[in-house]
Design a protein around this motif. Structure first.
Motif, PDB file in Angstrom:
ATOM      1  N   ARG A 111       0.883  -1.132   0.065  1.00  0.00           N
ATOM      2  CA  ARG A 111       0.022   0.177   0.194  1.00  0.00           C
ATOM      3  C   ARG A 111       0.841   1.149  -0.030  1.00  0.00           C
ATOM      4  O   ARG A 111       2.007   1.200   0.686  1.00  0.00           O
ATOM      5  CB  ARG A 111      -0.853   0.264   1.040  1.00  0.00           C
ATOM      6  CG  ARG A 111      -1.598   1.301   1.162  1.00  0.00           C
ATOM      7  CD  ARG A 111      -2.648   1.032   2.551  1.00  0.00           C
ATOM      8  NE  ARG A 111      -3.826   0.168   2.462  1.00  0.00           N
ATOM      9  CZ  ARG A 111      -4.791   0.695   1.489  1.00  0.00           C
ATOM     10  NH1 ARG A 111      -4.969   1.653   1.082  1.00  0.00           N
ATOM     11  NH2 ARG A 111      -5.943  -0.100   1.580  1.00  0.00           N
ATOM     12  N   THR A 112       0.610   2.244  -0.771  1.00  0.00           N
ATOM     13  CA  THR A 112       1.357   3.487  -0.696  1.00  0.00           C
ATOM     14  C   THR A 112       0.950   4.348   0.430  1.00  0.00           C
ATOM     15  O   THR A 112      -0.096   4.212   1.092  1.00  0.00           O
ATOM     16  CB  THR A 112       1.008   4.356  -2.107  1.00  0.00           C
ATOM     17  OG1 THR A 112      -0.236   4.620  -2.294  1.00  0.00           O
ATOM     18  CG2 THR A 112       1.558   3.211  -3.368  1.00  0.00           C
ATOM     19  N   SER A 113       1.935   5.419   0.693  1.00  0.00           N
ATOM     20  CA  SER A 113       1.522   6.045   1.665  1.00  0.00           C
ATOM     21  C   SER A 113       0.816   7.268   1.312  1.00  0.00           C
ATOM     22  O   SER A 113       0.992   7.838   0.184  1.00  0.00           O
ATOM     23  CB  SER A 113       2.753   6.581   2.511  1.00  0.00           C
ATOM     24  OG  SER A 113       3.906   6.956   1.583  1.00  0.00           O
ATOM     25  N   LYS A 114       0.327   7.915   2.311  1.00  0.00           N
ATOM     26  CA  LYS A 114      -0.781   9.338   1.913  1.00  0.00           C
ATOM     27  C   LYS A 114       0.159  10.386   2.416  1.00  0.00           C
ATOM     28  O   LYS A 114       1.177  10.303   3.044  1.00  0.00           O
ATOM     29  CB  LYS A 114      -1.822   9.035   2.923  1.00  0.00           C
ATOM     30  CG  LYS A 114      -2.834  10.203   2.635  1.00  0.00           C
ATOM     31  CD  LYS A 114      -4.061   9.914   3.642  1.00  0.00           C
ATOM     32  CE  LYS A 114      -5.185  11.159   3.603  1.00  0.00           C
ATOM     33  NZ  LYS A 114      -6.287  10.777   4.400  1.00  0.00           N
ATOM     34  N   GLY A 115       0.054  11.392   1.432  1.00  0.00           N
ATOM     35  CA  GLY A 115       0.719  12.677   1.672  1.00  0.00           C
ATOM     36  C   GLY A 115       0.581  13.804   0.910  1.00  0.00           C
ATOM     37  O   GLY A 115      -0.316  13.572   0.093  1.00  0.00           O
ATOM     38  N   LYS A 116       1.294  14.865   0.953  1.00  0.00           N
ATOM     39  CA  LYS A 116       1.300  16.070  -0.024  1.00  0.00           C
ATOM     40  C   LYS A 116       2.543  16.214  -0.718  1.00  0.00           C
ATOM     41  O   LYS A 116       3.546  15.847  -0.325  1.00  0.00           O
ATOM     42  CB  LYS A 116       0.778  17.114   0.668  1.00  0.00           C
ATOM     43  CG  LYS A 116      -0.590  17.136   1.293  1.00  0.00           C
ATOM     44  CD  LYS A 116      -0.838  18.421   2.038  1.00  0.00           C
ATOM     45  CE  LYS A 116      -2.441  18.432   2.529  1.00  0.00           C
ATOM     46  NZ  LYS A 116      -2.839  19.733   3.074  1.00  0.00           N
TER      47      LYS A 116
END
Length: 140
Positions: A111-116
């Motif tokens: 799963r990829t990570s969340k961010g900006k």
């Protein structure tokens, strides 16, 4: 099949440069959902290292039978920071979503990570169309 460049991203204007940059980011999403980097390479110059890296990673997904289940990047804004005869640079800000990477059977691989984050994209208008010539990445 290569992506069709939207009408708004075709002319040689400031707004079209912004539209093209957003379109390119969307093509990164497509390259990882339906793995393959051909479209990214077709929309970039041969000397764009980041473009080749994204394309090669998408090709690696395809070779391993993997894909992302949804769009990873959502563009929140794209603004031409520089637009003159010498430099066409667009700042693209995005939200990175947490997305599943699955194998050919649909089993979770990661799963990829969340961010900006943001891309500073240098563009060139050549032979009647835009090309990405460099991408610098910033995350936060």
């Amino acid at each position: 099949m290569l992506a069709k460049i939207p009408k708004a991203a075709r002319p040689e204007t400031r707004r079209s440069a912004e539209a093209f940059a957003s379109f390119y980011v969307d093509q990164i999403n497509v390259a990882f959902r339906r793995p393959g980097g051909e479209s990214l390479l077709a929309l970039s110059s041969s000397d764009c290292e980041a473009c080749r890296t994204y394309a090669n990673t998408a090709d690696d997904f395809r070779r391993r039978g993997q894909r992302q289940t949804a769009d990873l990047l959502e563009v929140t804004s794209a603004t031409a920071a520089k637009y003159n005869d010498d430099t066409r640079q667009v700042n693209v800000f995005f939200e990175q979503r947490s997305v599943e990477v699955v194998d050919g059977k649909g089993s979770l691989v990661s799963r990829t990570s969340k961010g900006k984050g943001a891309f500073i994209m240098d563009l060139r208008f050549s032979k009647g169309h835009w090309q990405t010539i460099q991408i610098k990445t910033f995350s936060g």
